[in-house]
Motif scaffolding. Structure first.
Motif, short mmCIF file in Angstrom:
data_model
loop_
_atom_site.label_atom_id
_atom_site.label_comp_id
_atom_site.label_asym_id
_atom_site.label_seq_id
_atom_site.Cartn_x
_atom_site.Cartn_y
_atom_site.Cartn_z
N ILE A 165 48.74 16.42 7.53
CA ILE A 165 48.81 16.82 6.14
C ILE A 165 50.23 17.65 6.37
O ILE A 165 50.36 18.55 7.17
N ALA A 166 50.89 17.58 5.20
CA ALA A 166 52.06 18.46 5.22
C ALA A 166 52.53 18.47 3.40
O ALA A 166 52.46 17.23 3.06
N THR A 199 49.64 25.46 6.28
CA THR A 199 49.23 24.37 5.42
C THR A 199 47.52 24.22 5.73
O THR A 199 47.03 24.08 4.61
N THR A 200 47.33 24.13 6.88
CA THR A 200 45.71 23.95 7.20
C THR A 200 44.89 24.99 6.66
O THR A 200 43.54 24.98 6.10
N THR A 243 48.53 19.75 10.85
CA THR A 243 49.74 19.70 10.26
C THR A 243 50.89 19.75 11.23
O THR A 243 50.67 20.03 12.38
N THR A 252 50.47 13.96 1.67
CA THR A 252 51.56 15.19 0.72
C THR A 252 51.06 15.57 -0.37
O THR A 252 51.61 16.57 -0.57
#
Length: 372
Positions: free
Chosen positions: A326-327, A242-243, A294, A361
């Motif tokens: 963050i996700a 994700t990152t 994340t 998100t």
């Protein structure tokens, strides 16, 4: 009298703070030591033992001598029978030998501290024949045979000793190719299953694969975060797919499985060790230090799994409000409402991080999640 097997992999986790992604193999261990790595598994195991020691007076523990377990047990005055003197530098064969001897002695439970490699070695001997509880002490810890944190492992062992554990389940043991891992390639393999207490309060889930959602979700999230980055601020970007989307959005050659540093759209540090992180943070004012991380899919860990470079000392250099999780919506859905987990290795810091935080998100979208 209840018989319990106990084992520590003394080298587990040593590669974490020095960004080696693990300590499998003699060469990697040598490199870790050269980079200043120190043993961490004994300290993690100690956190667990102190939780069940008061209930274990009538138990007999079987453990390899010295740093592989017997020394720690004896420090709590627990009845201990040493199985053998391990190698000067412990190797996987020591773990397998210990498991074989524990089975021969009829133990009811095996408690072990290590990472996925340790679980893999135990599984090759024990399989699902008897219950096991893992104390998380390694770098990766993707397998589902470990407790969420050392204290949870100790509490669960205490419940087992008291006869409060009655249900068990099979949990997958997975391990990855560390050489590929260091080249930003995740190549995992299932090695079998082990029998664990069926207790979701204390045991972690197996890590989920993939980026945690459709590509458009991750791309939108990365685009929003790139636009949100402030001039003159130093951003540490944690590990994970994700990152990684964020660094790619910025046009930077970051690492999938390490910690990078970005300022004003430029990569100023790549795959940083703990020491390098602290040094680079010290170059900017405290209020301009930020961290973007994340959660591990399916598990929910934000600290303590694959990012030990973000040590308690490094994290305390960053204001809590400047830590952004963050996700994608899909990744959060995988957690089924379970809490995010901070297992930094410092219980006081874990308590400071606990509570509700916003998780970004998507574009202008956040949801509240609990850190426990």
């Amino acid at each position: 009298m209840m018989k319990i097997g106990f084992l520590i992999n003394p080298v587990a986790g040593m590669g974490g703070k020095v960004a080696l992604k693990g300590t499998d193999g003699e060469e990697t261990l040598r490199r870790a030591v050269e980079l200043g790595a120190v043993p961490v598994a004994a300290g993690r195991a100690d956190e667990a033992v102190k939780e069940f020691a008061g209930k274990a007076a009538d138990c007999l523990f079987y453990s390899p001598s010295g740093a592989m377990g017997a020394d720690l047990l004896k420090s709590y005055s627990l009845r201990t029978e040493s199985l053998f003197e391990p190698s000067e530098h412990t190797v996987p064969a020591d773990t397998r030998r210990a498991a074989e001897m524990m089975l021969e002695r009829g133990v009811s439970l095996i408690v072990f501290a290590g990472g996925d490699g340790t679980a893999r070695d135990l599984c090759s001997v024990v399989g699902e024949s008897i219950p096991a509880v893992g104390i998380p002490a390694g770098v990766k810890i993707h397998s589902g045979v470990y407790a969420k944190r050392p204290k949870a492992a100790g509490m669960l062992v205490g419940k087992f000793i008291s006869g409060e554990v009655r249900r068990f389940a099979a949990a997958e043991v997975v391990d990855i190719d560390e050489e590929a891992f260091r080249d930003n390639i995740v190549r995992a393999r299932l090695y079998g299953c082990m029998k664990i207490p069926d207790d979701r309060e204390f045991m972690q889930e197996r890590k989920s694969g993939g980026s945690g959602g459709p590509a458009e979700e991750a791309a939108e999230l990365a685009a929003f975060m790139a636009l949100s980055m402030k001039p003159g601020h130093l951003y540490l970007i944690g590990s994970g797919s994700t990152t990684r989307q964020l660094t790619e959005r910025l046009g930077l050659d970051g690492t999938l499985l390490g910690v990078d540093a970005v300022m004003d759209g430029k990569l100023i540090g790549k795959d940083l060790t703990e020491a390098e992180i602290k040094k680079i943070l010290s170059t900017v004012e405290r209020e301009k230090r930020a961290l973007i991380i994340t959660a591990i899919g399916g598990q929910g860990h934000i600290f303590g799994r694959g990012n030990q470079q973000l040590s308690p000392e490094a994290l305390r250099m960053i204001e809590k409000e400047n830590i952004t999780v963050i996700a994608t919506p899909a990744k959060m859905a995988q957690l089924f409402g379970r809490s995010l987990i901070a297992d930094t290795g410092d219980s006081a810091l874990d308590r400071e991080l606990a509570g509700y935080i916003p998780v970004v998100t998507g574009h202008g979208r956040k949801i509240m999640a609990k850190i426990s």
